[in-house]
Each structure stands twice: as structure tokens, then as C-alpha cells.
Design an enzyme around this catalytic site. Structure first.
Site, short mmCIF file in Angstrom:
data_model
loop_
_atom_site.label_atom_id
_atom_site.label_comp_id
_atom_site.label_asym_id
_atom_site.label_seq_id
_atom_site.Cartn_x
_atom_site.Cartn_y
_atom_site.Cartn_z
N THR A 120 -40.52 -36.56 49.36
CA THR A 120 -41.04 -35.13 48.41
C THR A 120 -41.90 -36.36 46.59
O THR A 120 -41.01 -36.64 46.59
CB THR A 120 -40.14 -34.10 48.23
OG1 THR A 120 -41.16 -33.67 46.92
CG2 THR A 120 -38.90 -34.91 47.08
N ASP A 121 -42.17 -35.75 46.23
CA ASP A 121 -43.14 -36.49 44.96
C ASP A 121 -42.14 -35.71 43.75
O ASP A 121 -41.61 -36.58 42.74
CB ASP A 121 -44.11 -35.84 44.27
CG ASP A 121 -44.23 -34.44 44.66
OD1 ASP A 121 -43.42 -33.45 44.69
OD2 ASP A 121 -45.51 -33.79 43.86
N GLU A 122 -40.94 -35.11 44.66
CA GLU A 122 -40.07 -34.53 43.30
C GLU A 122 -38.81 -35.49 43.34
O GLU A 122 -38.39 -35.35 42.13
CB GLU A 122 -38.69 -33.34 43.62
CG GLU A 122 -40.35 -31.68 43.90
CD GLU A 122 -38.70 -30.51 43.90
OE1 GLU A 122 -38.01 -30.92 43.71
OE2 GLU A 122 -40.28 -29.44 44.46
N TYR A 147 -31.58 -30.51 44.46
CA TYR A 147 -32.37 -30.73 46.26
C TYR A 147 -33.18 -32.51 45.67
O TYR A 147 -33.14 -33.33 46.45
CB TYR A 147 -33.34 -29.56 45.83
CG TYR A 147 -34.91 -30.11 46.90
CD1 TYR A 147 -34.20 -30.15 48.13
CD2 TYR A 147 -35.60 -30.51 46.34
CE1 TYR A 147 -35.70 -30.59 49.82
CE2 TYR A 147 -36.84 -30.68 47.36
CZ TYR A 147 -37.24 -31.24 48.52
OH TYR A 147 -37.72 -31.33 49.29
N LYS A 151 -33.14 -35.34 48.25
CA LYS A 151 -33.75 -36.61 48.34
C LYS A 151 -33.96 -38.17 47.96
O LYS A 151 -34.29 -39.50 48.63
CB LYS A 151 -35.04 -35.47 48.09
CG LYS A 151 -35.64 -34.71 49.13
CD LYS A 151 -35.39 -35.31 50.57
CE LYS A 151 -36.64 -35.51 51.12
NZ LYS A 151 -36.93 -35.04 52.59
P1 NAD Z 1 -38.05 -26.13 55.56
O1 NAD Z 1 -36.50 -25.73 55.13
O2 NAD Z 1 -39.03 -25.25 56.03
O3 NAD Z 1 -37.29 -26.61 56.93
C1 NAD Z 1 -36.80 -27.87 57.27
C2 NAD Z 1 -36.13 -27.73 59.42
O4 NAD Z 1 -34.46 -28.87 59.41
C3 NAD Z 1 -35.45 -26.17 59.34
O5 NAD Z 1 -35.91 -26.27 60.66
C4 NAD Z 1 -33.65 -26.53 59.33
O6 NAD Z 1 -33.40 -25.89 60.46
C5 NAD Z 1 -33.99 -28.26 59.68
N1 NAD Z 1 -32.57 -28.67 59.19
C6 NAD Z 1 -31.98 -28.54 58.24
N2 NAD Z 1 -31.30 -29.21 57.52
C7 NAD Z 1 -31.25 -29.41 59.21
C8 NAD Z 1 -29.41 -30.74 59.92
N3 NAD Z 1 -28.51 -31.25 59.28
N4 NAD Z 1 -29.87 -30.86 61.29
C9 NAD Z 1 -31.23 -30.50 61.92
N5 NAD Z 1 -31.94 -30.11 61.14
C10 NAD Z 1 -31.41 -29.30 59.99
O7 NAD Z 1 -38.30 -27.39 55.07
P2 NAD Z 1 -40.25 -27.95 55.09
O8 NAD Z 1 -40.65 -27.15 53.50
O9 NAD Z 1 -40.41 -28.19 55.95
O10 NAD Z 1 -39.29 -29.63 54.19
C11 NAD Z 1 -39.40 -31.21 55.35
C12 NAD Z 1 -39.60 -32.07 55.17
O11 NAD Z 1 -40.91 -32.06 54.40
C13 NAD Z 1 -38.58 -31.69 54.05
O12 NAD Z 1 -37.74 -33.30 54.68
C14 NAD Z 1 -38.72 -31.83 52.41
O13 NAD Z 1 -38.25 -32.63 51.90
C15 NAD Z 1 -40.11 -32.55 52.70
N6 NAD Z 1 -41.21 -31.58 51.70
C16 NAD Z 1 -41.43 -31.09 51.66
C17 NAD Z 1 -42.72 -30.16 50.60
C18 NAD Z 1 -42.86 -28.67 50.66
O14 NAD Z 1 -43.56 -28.61 49.71
N7 NAD Z 1 -42.27 -28.03 51.72
C19 NAD Z 1 -42.82 -31.39 49.98
C20 NAD Z 1 -42.80 -32.76 50.56
C21 NAD Z 1 -41.77 -32.91 51.02
O1 TDX Z 2 -40.78 -16.34 43.27
C1 TDX Z 2 -41.37 -18.21 43.02
N1 TDX Z 2 -42.10 -17.35 41.48
C2 TDX Z 2 -42.35 -18.63 41.37
O2 TDX Z 2 -43.12 -18.54 39.86
C3 TDX Z 2 -40.80 -18.81 43.72
C4 TDX Z 2 -40.42 -18.87 44.97
C5 TDX Z 2 -41.32 -19.48 42.81
N2 TDX Z 2 -41.68 -20.00 41.75
C6 TDX Z 2 -42.05 -21.42 41.06
C7 TDX Z 2 -41.45 -22.61 41.12
C8 TDX Z 2 -42.60 -23.33 40.98
O3 TDX Z 2 -42.49 -23.71 39.72
O4 TDX Z 2 -43.28 -21.55 42.01
C9 TDX Z 2 -43.44 -23.08 42.19
C10 TDX Z 2 -43.22 -23.37 43.60
O5 TDX Z 2 -41.49 -23.25 44.28
P1 TDX Z 2 -41.08 -23.45 45.24
O6 TDX Z 2 -41.66 -23.06 46.85
O7 TDX Z 2 -39.64 -22.93 45.32
O8 TDX Z 2 -40.86 -24.76 45.34
P2 TDX Z 2 -40.68 -26.37 44.53
O9 TDX Z 2 -39.89 -25.49 43.77
O10 TDX Z 2 -42.44 -26.79 43.57
O11 TDX Z 2 -40.46 -27.69 45.79
C11 TDX Z 2 -41.80 -27.60 46.94
O12 TDX Z 2 -42.04 -28.34 46.80
C12 TDX Z 2 -42.05 -29.85 46.53
C13 TDX Z 2 -40.99 -27.69 48.83
O13 TDX Z 2 -39.75 -26.37 48.36
C14 TDX Z 2 -40.10 -28.50 48.60
O14 TDX Z 2 -39.26 -29.22 50.01
C15 TDX Z 2 -40.60 -29.81 48.19
O15 TDX Z 2 -40.04 -30.92 48.02
#
Ligand code: NAD
Ligand code: TDX
Length: 331
Positions: A120-122, A147, A151
Site C-alpha cells: 500500500t501507499d500508506e 496497519y 505493511k
Molecule cells: P480484504 O480485507 O478485503 O481481504 C483480505 C483477505 O485476506 C480476506 O479474504 C481475508 O480472509 C484474508 N486473510 C486475512 N488474514 C489471513 C491469514 N492469516 N491467512 C490467509 N488469509 C487471510 O483486503 P483488500 O482490501 O482486498 O486488500 C488486499 C491487499 O491489498 C492487502 O495486502 C492490502 O494491504 C493491499 N492494499 C489494499 C488497498 C485497498 O484500497 N483496499 C490498497 C493498497 C493495497
Molecule cells: O465511514 C468512514 N468515513 C470516513 O470519512 C470511513 C470508513 C472512512 N472515512 C475516511 C477515512 C479515510 O480518509 O475515508 C478515507 C478512506 O477510508 P478507508 O476506506 O478506511 O481507507 P484507508 O484508511 O484510506 O485505507 C485504504 O487504502 C489503503 C485501505 O483500507 C487499505 O487497506 C489500503 O492500504
């Protein structure tokens, strides 16, 4: 090619599996997923005849060793992924994101299997508002939350295993994803499902925080590009120039639902809330010729709203509990 996808029952992983099955008839896909609250086996129903789902944890070394030994490529999505949850209980974040990644690295090292690590960019921390500055592969790591720090740690483990043991790995750090199958704890699907239920969207703090939105299909096409054409040992940033404030996201959603754009509530801000993320993906575009397909954010949001309307049984069961958790924190 035998592909092991960790976390393939989660949001981005499930979309990756769908895209892989659709576009790569030669791929035999195995998913390893612990099916935590964030994993849903029904997300793989449309591709069930092409995918083997193994329910188990990436921290289970004997299981990981066997599955990695049967694979040509591991694409590692599995993680605890929600910042808010990491503020309540960081422990599963350390286990899955750090110990789980370590367990996978030891197995790919032993079996000589190609590894792609999804991050992630975080990991770079946050940027000030209203500056042209964006994250590049040279930006120093400076994560803010439990988190993002786990990462960041997992990225550093991958880098060390490349350098010390010659593991064949690439890393990608992507910005905020949106699209189908995203858990309704996350910002966009939370507000979309609130609006479907006639509930006002909830904005943390003033809502000025900026996220760099990318459609999940574009994230996953970039991941395949890096796997096939990226340089082993390198880190690629994935983003699609989608910077938008949370306030603007909420207003656009309200418009899509035909509601007054000011019909939302401000709620308690997230502790340590990162202000702004922004990705400079010029390396990915220039070196690997990747371009995003979803360049109109409003259109992408409209399609996502349609998906949640049409797939209510997929999310309904989690809605009450998710909202009860938020209510307990005043959010
Ligand atoms: P998500 O929470 O929707 O899915 C995570 C999955 O991993 C789930 O299916 C969960 O059951 C599984 N999991 C959790 N713990 C586990 C374990 N110990 N063993 C096996 N499986 C396990 O997450 P996502 O949003 O799909 O994110 C996927 C990846 O992308 C993550 O590595 C996250 O850091 C990265 N990422 C997410 C975003 C975003 O915006 N969502 C952005 C950048 C990077
Ligand atoms: O109800 C809400 N109201 C609100 O204002 C929620 C759930 C979030 N927010 C804000 C917090 C953040 O500024 O919205 C923005 C996005 O929130 P999230 O969806 O929780 O995402 P963020 O914390 O930015 O992280 C996401 O992007 C990077 C993913 O969850 C991560 O897994 C990924 O690494």
C-alpha cells in the site's frame, strides 16, 4: 502456470482471481484464504469451477510450504487491511501481515518460487494538502498506523529476502481501491450501503483528507504487468491520478442517489488520520507501458453503486454488525 493467490476471497484478491480466470485460460488458480470476517467464499462463486479454495492461514508453515511447493507463482494479497480495526486490536495485524509474510517468504525461498507482494501507499505516511508532492519509490518509509506499519514491515522483509537469499520477488504499493466485492467497513461501500438504506453518509472529521482512488481492475492489471515485465527485486507504485477529498466522494455519491449533496454527518475523526495520499506512477507507465482503463471516477462510482444495489445478499449480513462497531466509537 500454477498460481497461488493468498487472500483471494477478499476484495482485491477476488477481483484478481476473476480477472486471471477471464484473461488467462492457461492459469491454474489456488486460493489460500483464512476466511476471516473480511473473506467471503461466495466472492469466488462465479469462478468456482476454475479455482481451488483452500481455507487456511498464511501463518500455517506446513500448509504454506506444501501449497507454495505446488506453485510456479505466489501473488500475496492476504492481510488484515482496515486501519480502524488496527486501532482497536493490532494483534492480528502483526500475526498476518508480518508473521504471515515471513512464513510465505521462507517457503518461496525454499522452493525457488516467484513471489509478488501486494502493498500500500500508506507505508510512506501522509502528504500535506495542496502541494504538488507525490509518493515515489524513493520516498522514505514513515507509516502512521498499526496497519500501515505492519505493511511497511512486510515490504522490508521482502526486500531483505531478495537481497540476502536471492528470492525472486517484486513489490507493488498501490493507492486506495474501489469496486465490487469491497467489504462494507471501507469508506465507499459503507456510504453506498448507508445510502441504499436511506442513512446519511458519515464523514470523519472535516472530510478534507484526500485519497488517490483507483479502480480495482486497474490495480490488478498493473499487478499482472509487473509480474510479467517488472524487474525482480524492484518496487513499483500503482496509481491512476485519482486524488479526491472524502468530502467530494460523499457529495458525488449523494448526487448519484439523487439526494441533497449536503445531506451527510460529520463524525469522530480517526486517531492519527493520514491527511493525503498521492502516487506518482510514472515508472510503471514509462517502463512497463501500463495505463488505467477507469479514468472517469464518477462513472466508476456509478458502476460500483449499481453493483452494491444488485448484490445486496452479498453484503446485507455484515451491515448491522459493522455499523454497531462504528457506533461504539462514535463513528
Ligand atoms: P480484504 O480485507 O478485503 O481481504 C483480505 C483477505 O485476506 C480476506 O479474504 C481475508 O480472509 C484474508 N486473510 C486475512 N488474514 C489471513 C491469514 N492469516 N491467512 C490467509 N488469509 C487471510 O483486503 P483488500 O482490501 O482486498 O486488500 C488486499 C491487499 O491489498 C492487502 O495486502 C492490502 O494491504 C493491499 N492494499 C489494499 C488497498 C485497498 O484500497 N483496499 C490498497 C493498497 C493495497
Ligand atoms: O465511514 C468512514 N468515513 C470516513 O470519512 C470511513 C470508513 C472512512 N472515512 C475516511 C477515512 C479515510 O480518509 O475515508 C478515507 C478512506 O477510508 P478507508 O476506506 O478506511 O481507507 P484507508 O484508511 O484510506 O485505507 C485504504 O487504502 C489503503 C485501505 O483500507 C487499505 O487497506 C489500503 O492500504
Amino acid at each position: 502456470m500454477r498460481v497461488l493467490v493468498t487472500g483471494g476471497a477478499g476484495f482485491i484478491g477476488a477481483n484478481f482471481v476473476h480477472q486471471t480466470v477471464r484473461e488467462r485460460p492457461d492459469a491454474a488458480v489456488t486460493v489460500l484464504d483464512a476466511l476471516t470476517y473480511a473473506g467471503d467464499r461466495t466472492s469466488l462463486d462465479p469462478v468456482a469451477d476454475r479455482v481451488e479454495l483452500v481455507e487456511g492461514s498464511i501463518t500455517d508453515a506446513p500448509l504454506v510450504d506444501r501449497l507454495v511447493g505446488e506453485s510456479d507463482l505466489v501473488v500475496h494479497f492476504a492481510a488484515e487491511s482496515h486501519n480502524d480495526n488496527s486501532l482497536h486490536d493490532p494483534s492480528p495485524f502483526v500475526q498476518t501481515n508480518l508473521v504471515g509474510t515471513f512464513t510465505l517468504l521462507e517457503a518461496v525461498r525454499k522452493h525457488g518460487v516467484r513471489f509478488h507482494h501486494i502493498s500500500t501507499d500508506e507505508v510512506y505516511g501522509d502528504l500535506p494538502l495542496d502541494t504538488p508532492e507525490r509518493f515515489t519509490p524513493e520516498t522514505p518509509y514513515n507509516p502512521s498506523s498499526p496497519y500501515s506499519s505492519t505493511k511497511a514491515g512486510s515490504d522490508l522483509l521482502v526486500r531483505a529476502w531478495v537481497r540476502s537469499f536471492g528470492v525472486q520477488a517484486t513489490i507493488s504499493n498501490c493507492s486506495n481501491n474501489y469496486g465490487p466485492y469491497q467489504h462494507i467497513e471501507k469508506f465507499i461501500p459503507r456510504q453506498v450501503t448507508n445510502l441504499i438504506d436511506g442513512v446519511r453518509p458519515r464523514l470523519y472529521g472535516a472530510g478534507l483528507n484526500v485519497r488517490d482512488w483507483i479502480h480495482v481492475e486497474d490495480h490488478n492489471s498493473a499487478v499482472w504487468r509487473i509480474i510479467e515485465q517488472g524487474q525482480v527485486g524492484e518496487t513499483y507504485l500503482i496509481g491512476a491520478d485519482g486524488e479526491t477529498s472524502n468530502l467530494d466522494v460523499v457529495r458525488t455519491l449523494l448526487e448519484i442517489f439523487g439526494r441533497d449533496p449536503d445531506d451527510f454527518d460529520h463524525v469522530t475523526d480517526r486517531a492519527g488520520h493520514d491527511l493525503r495520499y498521492a502516487i506518482d506512477a510514472s515508472r510503471l507507465r514509462a517502463e512497463l507501458g501500463w495505463t488505467p482503463r477507469y479514468t472517469d471516477f464518477r462513472e466508476g462510482l456509478e458502476a460500483t453503486v449499481r453493483w452494491y444495489r444488485e448484490h445486496e445478499p452479498w453484503w446485507r449480513g455484515a451491515k448491522a454488525l459493522t455499523e454497531a462497531r462504528y457506533a461504539a466509537s462514535g463513528q
